[in-house]
Motif scaffolding. Structure first.
Motif, mmCIF file in Angstrom:
data_model
loop_
_atom_site.group_PDB
_atom_site.id
_atom_site.type_symbol
_atom_site.label_atom_id
_atom_site.label_comp_id
_atom_site.label_asym_id
_atom_site.label_seq_id
_atom_site.Cartn_x
_atom_site.Cartn_y
_atom_site.Cartn_z
ATOM 1 N N GLN A 172 0.841 -1.197 0.000
ATOM 2 C CA GLN A 172 0.000 0.000 0.000
ATOM 3 C C GLN A 172 0.876 1.247 0.000
ATOM 4 O O GLN A 172 2.018 1.228 0.474
ATOM 5 C CB GLN A 172 -0.912 0.052 1.232
ATOM 6 N N ILE A 188 0.432 5.615 0.906
ATOM 7 C CA ILE A 188 -0.461 6.529 1.607
ATOM 8 C C ILE A 188 -0.295 7.949 1.073
ATOM 9 O O ILE A 188 0.824 8.439 0.894
ATOM 10 C CB ILE A 188 -0.240 6.505 3.139
ATOM 11 N N THR A 234 -5.275 5.632 1.663
ATOM 12 C CA THR A 234 -4.400 4.489 1.401
ATOM 13 C C THR A 234 -4.818 3.832 0.094
ATOM 14 O O THR A 234 -6.013 3.632 -0.163
ATOM 15 C CB THR A 234 -4.450 3.456 2.545
ATOM 16 N N THR A 271 2.998 0.408 9.861
ATOM 17 C CA THR A 271 2.111 1.082 8.932
ATOM 18 C C THR A 271 1.223 2.030 9.739
ATOM 19 O O THR A 271 1.100 1.880 10.959
ATOM 20 C CB THR A 271 1.243 0.076 8.155
ATOM 21 N N HIS A 318 -1.989 2.310 10.100
ATOM 22 C CA HIS A 318 -3.381 1.904 10.250
ATOM 23 C C HIS A 318 -3.915 2.043 11.671
ATOM 24 O O HIS A 318 -5.125 2.128 11.875
ATOM 25 C CB HIS A 318 -3.555 0.471 9.755
#
Length: 372
Positions: free
Chosen positions: A178, A180, A219, A292, A294
């Motif tokens: 991913q 961002i 994302t 990450t 998240h």
């Protein structure tokens, strides 16, 4: 423990300097960036991070320029509300449940506190050689000077040179699939807390950062790590947001312009197996547990690690005992953040179980609310 070198002037390194100086330990901090700047847009802050800010003595400074609020609301791409996740209460009435702030603003607050602590800060400088001896670490710097220290703290980030040279067996960060996007927009009245819209292969959210600004993040799933030219940031981010039917997302899109501080980065993770120290060299922050975004807790666990390390070094025990206890106190919490954050990314990439995604977020936030 009389004299410590900290390599890296990011959030973790500055926090370590502030806390060590409370115990009258002499601190040299070297930062390779001569301007000591932190790039980026906003940073989401959880209650655990705000608790750490209180320990550092910067909570009031944060509240003056940042935003404090509570709760997370999750929506479908077309705008239907799916879930509200309450932000766990830390247990201190002085500490808000969550918030956000501009990264450069937080860096400025920490830098001022670091200088006020009496730390010796040297900018535009790093080490060139580091040799452990029986009683210390001999360090040569890029400016040709050299010093001996009782302890060296490596806090120079995900691509740490301290880790690379002193822990060569450690793996390098891994791309998680991913990227961002981040941007700064004028705050809309209806944005009162963290809000997210979760679609297939894309997730967009906003977080209020002050009375006037909000932080937007998106994302994007990409199997291979990609590079995006800054000149293309605005066009590409608008195109991604155009795929969300929710009217408020389209309003966000139309608000973006060349002054929105748009940024894009590939997302990586790193969890170096214990131990995070060798004799008189110890690593903290993104050097050993880069996560990450998240769970919005990368800065949190780095700052916490700095606080715990200083606490253990202040005790009347051997250095080996202090570092071993530091490791024991930090491993499980940091592992949880890194691995749970990576699992959230995996669920998003695979289009997995939304209920599992929500459950991991809720359980992780509750765990982070626990004392360190």
């Amino acid at each position: 423990m009389n004299k410590v070198l900290i390599v890296g002037g990011g959030f973790s390194g500055m926090s370590a300097a502030i806390e060590l100086r409370k115990n009258d330990i002499e601190v040299d901090l070297v930062e390779i960036d001569p301007n000591w700047r932190t790039d980026g847009a906003g940073i989401s802050i959880g209650g655990a991070t705000l608790r750490a800010f209180k320990t550092l003595g910067i909570l009031e400074d944060f509240l003056k320029v940042g935003s404090a609020h509570s709760g997370l609301d999750i929506h479908a791409p077309h705008g239907v509300h799916l879930a509200h996740i309450p932000t766990p209460v830390i247990g201190d009435p002085d500490i808000p449940n969550s918030g956000a702030i501009m990264r450069p603003a937080l860096a400025k607050i920490l830098a001022e506190k670091t200088r006020q602590s009496g730390s010796n800060v040297k900018l535009g400088c790093t080490f060139t050689e580091m040799t452990q001896t029986e009683n210390g670490v001999d360090v040569t710097f890029a400016d040709g000077t050299s010093q001996s220290y009782d302890l060296v703290i490596g806090a120079d980030g995900m691509f740490s040179q301290v880790r690379k040279t002193q822990f060569p067996e450690a793996e390098e960060p891994k791309y998680v699939g991913q990227g961002i996007w981040r941007a700064v927009l004028p705050r809309l009245p209806e944005v009162k807390n963290t809000m997210m819209w979760v679609g297939p292969h894309l997730k967009v959210g906003v977080n209020p950062m002050s009375k006037d600004e909000m932080y937007l993040f998106l994302t994007e799933d990409k199997k291979e790590r990609q590079h995006v030219e800054p000149a293309d940031f605005l066009e590409k981010l608008k195109a991604l947001m155009a795929t969300f039917p929710a009217p408020i997302i389209q309003q966000f899109k139309d608000m973006m312009n060349e002054d929105s501080l748009i940024d894009f980065r590939a997302i990586g993770k790193l969890l170096v197996p214990a131990p995070w120290y060798k004799n008189r060299i110890v690593l903290i922050g993104d050097t050993v547990h880069a996560t990450t975004p998240h769970l919005a807790s990368g800065a949190c666990i780095g700052i916490e690690s700095a606080i715990v390390l200083a606490e253990e070094l202040s005790k009347n025990v051997s250095l080996e005992k202090a570092l071993a206890t530091f490791q024991d106190r930090r491993w499980e919490r940091c592992r949880m953040v890194v691995e749970n954050s990576a699992r959230l990314a995996q669920i998003e990439i695979e289009g997995g179980d939304k209920q599992e995604h929500t459950q991991i977020m809720r359980e992780s936030m509750m765990a982070l609310a626990q004392p360190i």
